[in-house]
Design a protein around this motif. Structure first.
Motif, PDB file in Angstrom:
ATOM      1  N   TRP A 182       0.782  -1.178   0.032  1.00 15.84           N
ATOM      2  CA  TRP A 182       0.055   0.000   0.151  1.00 15.84           C
ATOM      3  C   TRP A 182       0.877   1.181   0.016  1.00 15.84           C
ATOM      4  N   LEU A 183       0.253   2.502  -0.298  1.00 17.55           N
ATOM      5  CA  LEU A 183       0.948   3.724  -0.523  1.00 17.55           C
ATOM      6  C   LEU A 183       0.825   4.428   0.698  1.00 17.55           C
ATOM      7  N   THR A 184       2.247   4.686   1.239  1.00 15.42           N
ATOM      8  CA  THR A 184       2.120   5.577   2.330  1.00 15.42           C
ATOM      9  C   THR A 184       2.453   6.925   2.108  1.00 15.42           C
ATOM     10  N   GLU A 185       2.979   7.191   0.967  1.00 13.60           N
ATOM     11  CA  GLU A 185       3.203   8.732   0.439  1.00 13.60           C
ATOM     12  C   GLU A 185       3.010   8.991  -0.874  1.00 13.60           C
ATOM     13  N   VAL A 186       2.553   9.976  -1.518  1.00 13.35           N
ATOM     14  CA  VAL A 186       2.446   9.929  -2.774  1.00 13.35           C
ATOM     15  C   VAL A 186       2.604  11.694  -3.195  1.00 13.35           C
ATOM     16  N   ALA A 187       3.140  11.869  -4.373  1.00 10.16           N
ATOM     17  CA  ALA A 187       3.144  13.317  -4.976  1.00 10.16           C
ATOM     18  C   ALA A 187       3.392  13.318  -6.374  1.00 10.16           C
ATOM     19  N   ILE A 188       3.083  14.280  -6.973  1.00 15.24           N
ATOM     20  CA  ILE A 188       3.190  14.891  -8.439  1.00 15.24           C
ATOM     21  C   ILE A 188       3.627  16.268  -8.409  1.00 15.24           C
ATOM     22  N   SER A 189       4.964  15.999  -9.030  1.00 11.88           N
ATOM     23  CA  SER A 189       5.735  17.568  -8.708  1.00 11.88           C
ATOM     24  C   SER A 189       6.559  17.509 -10.053  1.00 11.88           C
ATOM     25  N   ASP A 190       7.055  18.798 -10.108  1.00  9.94           N
ATOM     26  CA  ASP A 190       8.209  19.215 -11.242  1.00  9.94           C
ATOM     27  C   ASP A 190       9.217  19.379 -10.710  1.00  9.94           C
ATOM     28  N   ARG A 191       9.479  19.029  -9.636  1.00  8.34           N
ATOM     29  CA  ARG A 191      10.848  19.141  -8.898  1.00  8.34           C
ATOM     30  C   ARG A 191      11.049  17.886  -7.855  1.00  8.34           C
ATOM     31  N   PHE A 192      12.459  17.484  -7.822  1.00 16.90           N
ATOM     32  CA  PHE A 192      12.955  16.443  -7.063  1.00 16.90           C
ATOM     33  C   PHE A 192      14.399  16.497  -6.484  1.00 16.90           C
ATOM     34  N   ASP A 193      14.424  16.081  -5.384  1.00 16.14           N
ATOM     35  CA  ASP A 193      15.765  16.210  -4.713  1.00 16.14           C
ATOM     36  C   ASP A 193      16.148  14.932  -4.633  1.00 16.14           C
ATOM     37  N   GLY A 194      17.179  14.418  -5.439  1.00 15.56           N
ATOM     38  CA  GLY A 194      17.461  13.252  -5.799  1.00 15.56           C
ATOM     39  C   GLY A 194      18.519  12.709  -4.580  1.00 15.56           C
ATOM     40  N   THR A 195      19.290  13.610  -3.921  1.00 11.58           N
ATOM     41  CA  THR A 195      19.929  13.386  -2.825  1.00 11.58           C
ATOM     42  C   THR A 195      19.227  12.906  -1.316  1.00 11.58           C
ATOM     43  N   GLN A 196      18.151  13.810  -1.131  1.00  4.94           N
ATOM     44  CA  GLN A 196      17.234  13.360  -0.241  1.00  4.94           C
ATOM     45  C   GLN A 196      16.099  12.582  -0.558  1.00  4.94           C
ATOM     46  N   ARG A 197      15.947  12.044  -1.592  1.00  2.00           N
ATOM     47  CA  ARG A 197      14.896  11.460  -2.096  1.00  2.00           C
ATOM     48  C   ARG A 197      13.514  11.810  -1.988  1.00  2.00           C
ATOM     49  N   THR A 198      13.520  13.284  -2.055  1.00  2.79           N
ATOM     50  CA  THR A 198      12.199  13.825  -1.662  1.00  2.79           C
ATOM     51  C   THR A 198      11.607  14.693  -2.634  1.00  2.79           C
ATOM     52  N   PRO A 199      10.055  14.604  -3.061  1.00  2.00           N
ATOM     53  CA  PRO A 199       9.729  15.672  -3.952  1.00  2.00           C
ATOM     54  C   PRO A 199       9.675  16.864  -3.628  1.00  2.00           C
ATOM     55  N   GLY A 200       9.438  17.773  -4.798  1.00  2.00           N
ATOM     56  CA  GLY A 200       8.917  19.127  -4.316  1.00  2.00           C
ATOM     57  C   GLY A 200       7.572  19.143  -4.076  1.00  2.00           C
ATOM     58  N   ASP A 201       7.070  20.288  -3.970  1.00  2.00           N
ATOM     59  CA  ASP A 201       5.448  20.327  -3.678  1.00  2.00           C
ATOM     60  C   ASP A 201       4.515  19.559  -4.545  1.00  2.00           C
ATOM     61  N   SER A 202       3.373  19.242  -4.100  1.00  2.00           N
ATOM     62  CA  SER A 202       2.759  18.188  -4.867  1.00  2.00           C
ATOM     63  C   SER A 202       1.738  19.032  -5.391  1.00  2.00           C
ATOM     64  N   LEU A 203       1.486  18.848  -6.958  1.00  2.00           N
ATOM     65  CA  LEU A 203       0.698  19.518  -7.873  1.00  2.00           C
ATOM     66  C   LEU A 203      -0.496  18.937  -8.385  1.00  2.00           C
ATOM     67  N   GLN A 204      -1.781  19.302  -8.125  1.00  2.00           N
ATOM     68  CA  GLN A 204      -2.794  18.982  -8.992  1.00  2.00           C
ATOM     69  C   GLN A 204      -3.505  19.318 -10.245  1.00  2.00           C
ATOM     70  N   GLN A 205      -2.843  20.492 -10.469  1.00  2.00           N
ATOM     71  CA  GLN A 205      -2.782  21.324 -11.862  1.00  2.00           C
ATOM     72  C   GLN A 205      -1.917  21.941 -12.148  1.00  2.00           C
ATOM     73  N   LEU A 206      -1.379  21.734 -13.567  1.00  2.02           N
ATOM     74  CA  LEU A 206      -0.457  22.136 -14.031  1.00  2.02           C
ATOM     75  C   LEU A 206      -0.597  22.908 -15.574  1.00  2.02           C
ATOM     76  N   THR A 207       0.286  23.513 -16.071  1.00  4.02           N
ATOM     77  CA  THR A 207       0.169  24.189 -17.408  1.00  4.02           C
ATOM     78  C   THR A 207       1.036  23.237 -18.471  1.00  4.02           C
ATOM     79  N   PRO A 208       1.058  23.377 -19.631  1.00  6.20           N
ATOM     80  CA  PRO A 208       1.849  22.674 -20.705  1.00  6.20           C
ATOM     81  C   PRO A 208       3.333  23.177 -20.468  1.00  6.20           C
ATOM     82  N   ASP A 209       3.491  24.570 -20.020  1.00  3.98           N
ATOM     83  CA  ASP A 209       4.701  25.215 -19.923  1.00  3.98           C
ATOM     84  C   ASP A 209       5.776  24.469 -18.463  1.00  3.98           C
TER      85      ASP A 209
END
Length: 343
Positions: A223-250
């Motif tokens: 089962w999922l304990t944490e989820v996020a859709i983000s345009d940023r990601f910290d590979g060192t800490q393995r943590t995403p940026g702010d989770s987004l629900q709406q985005l633009t093509p840009d």
């Protein structure tokens, strides 16, 4: 041994005299097993073995009662045996319910299987249903027993033997189909060659239907304990940026999009899962990930999608599925026309 057997008639008399208290005790014990049971590997193993033994007892009940009567000179009372079977069903179903409830994707077809388990659990603690409808119909009681064993095996096999979800499902389906065979004669009426043909083909149909219906069965130990859709990601800490629900093509074209999931899995389990990216209901990408169980916060896994359609506007979702197609969870977001979403 004889002293113990001599006390059984007294126990039966008490059960008949205080039926209401017995029913209340059965209901309370079922609820207590749901709330208080320690859901560990050893208990899952014990329940699986007990269910198999009790299934053999249900099949050979008359023969075994006769042998016991011949050997010890005492016939085991049928009400006492039914009560013991009811307790086994209660403990088994209420043991697995939390696993399936936490892994169910409630806006999908998985709600049908979890709802069936919940209905079976309620029937096992409701004496009028259990004793008036299930117990007198041996074929129906065997179906309930097979369902309970199927659910316990789906839960126990990954925990005890570290089998993957597809392996566990195949084994549980084969065992449940074989155990359901003795209930088929009571389910199929009639006589002659048509009945024989149905008895021969129905197990194959059942197994095939069970395999096709796997997408409706939650993966009990994932089962999922944490989820996020983000345009940023910290590979060192393995943590995403702010989770987004709406985005633009840009936003999609800047640096793509990350789908981040932390998945709880049993210790020692290595499994392959997939992030299935879908646009307006159509699959556009399927990315494989290998996860390992044991981390309390869940195994952190993510996919980074860079290639999007020229017209990405619309509804998107990332389905997290097992190799067998069982859904672990869904991440959803929407791409709106440029300028309509503030970051």
């Amino acid at each position: 041994m004889k002293r113990l057997l001599d006390r059984i008639p007294l126990l039966i008399a008490l059960l008949k005299r205080y039926r209401g208290l017995v029913a209340l005790f059965g209901f309370c014990s079922g609820v207590a097993s749901f709330l208080l049971v320690d859901r560990q590997a050893h208990l899952a193993k014990v329940l699986g073995v007990v269910l198999l033994i009790s299934w053999l007892w249900l099949i050979l009940e008359n023969l075994l009662r006769e042998r016991i009567a011949q050997r010890f000179g005492f016939e085991l009372p049928l009400p006492l045996l039914r009560y013991a079977t009811q307790m086994i069903h209660q403990e088994s179903l209420f043991f697995v319910l939390p696993f399936f409830f936490i892994t169910t994707t409630w806006n999908s077809g998985q709600v049908l299987f979890s709802g069936l388990l919940a209905a079976a659990a309620l029937a096992s603690i409701t004496d009028p249903i259990y004793y008036r409808w299930l117990a007198p119909r041996r074929w129906l009681l065997l179906i309930l027993h097979s369902l309970a064993l199927f659910a316990v095996m789906l839960t126990a096999l990954p925990i005890i033997f570290h089998l993957t979800t597809p392996q566990s499902y195949r084994i549980a389906l084969v065992v449940a189909t074989l155990l359901a065979l003795p209930s088929l004669p009571g389910l199929i009426g009639g006589a002659g060659w048509r009945r024989i043909l149905l008895l021969a083909t129905l197990p194959i149909v059942m197994a095939g239907a069970g395999w096709l219906a796997r997408v409706w069965v939650p993966p009990a130990t994932l089962w999922l304990t944490e989820v996020a859709i983000s345009d940023r990601f910290d590979g060192t800490q393995r943590t995403p940026g702010d989770s987004l629900q709406q985005l633009t093509p840009d936003q999609l074209r800047d640096d793509g999009l990350y789908a981040y999931t932390a998945i709880n899995a049993p210790r020692g389990l290595d499994e392959r899962i997939y992030h299935v990216w879908q646009h307006n209901g159509h699959e556009v990408d399927r990315i494989a990930l290998n996860i390992s169980g044991g981390r309390k916060e869940g195994y952190r896994a993510w996919t980074h999608k860079l290639n999007f359609p020229t017209a990405p506007e619309g509804r998107w979702q990332v389905s997290v599925v097992t190799e067998a197609g069982q859904m672990i969870g869904v991440l959803r977001f929407e791409v709106l026309p440029a300028g309509s979403v503030s970051r």
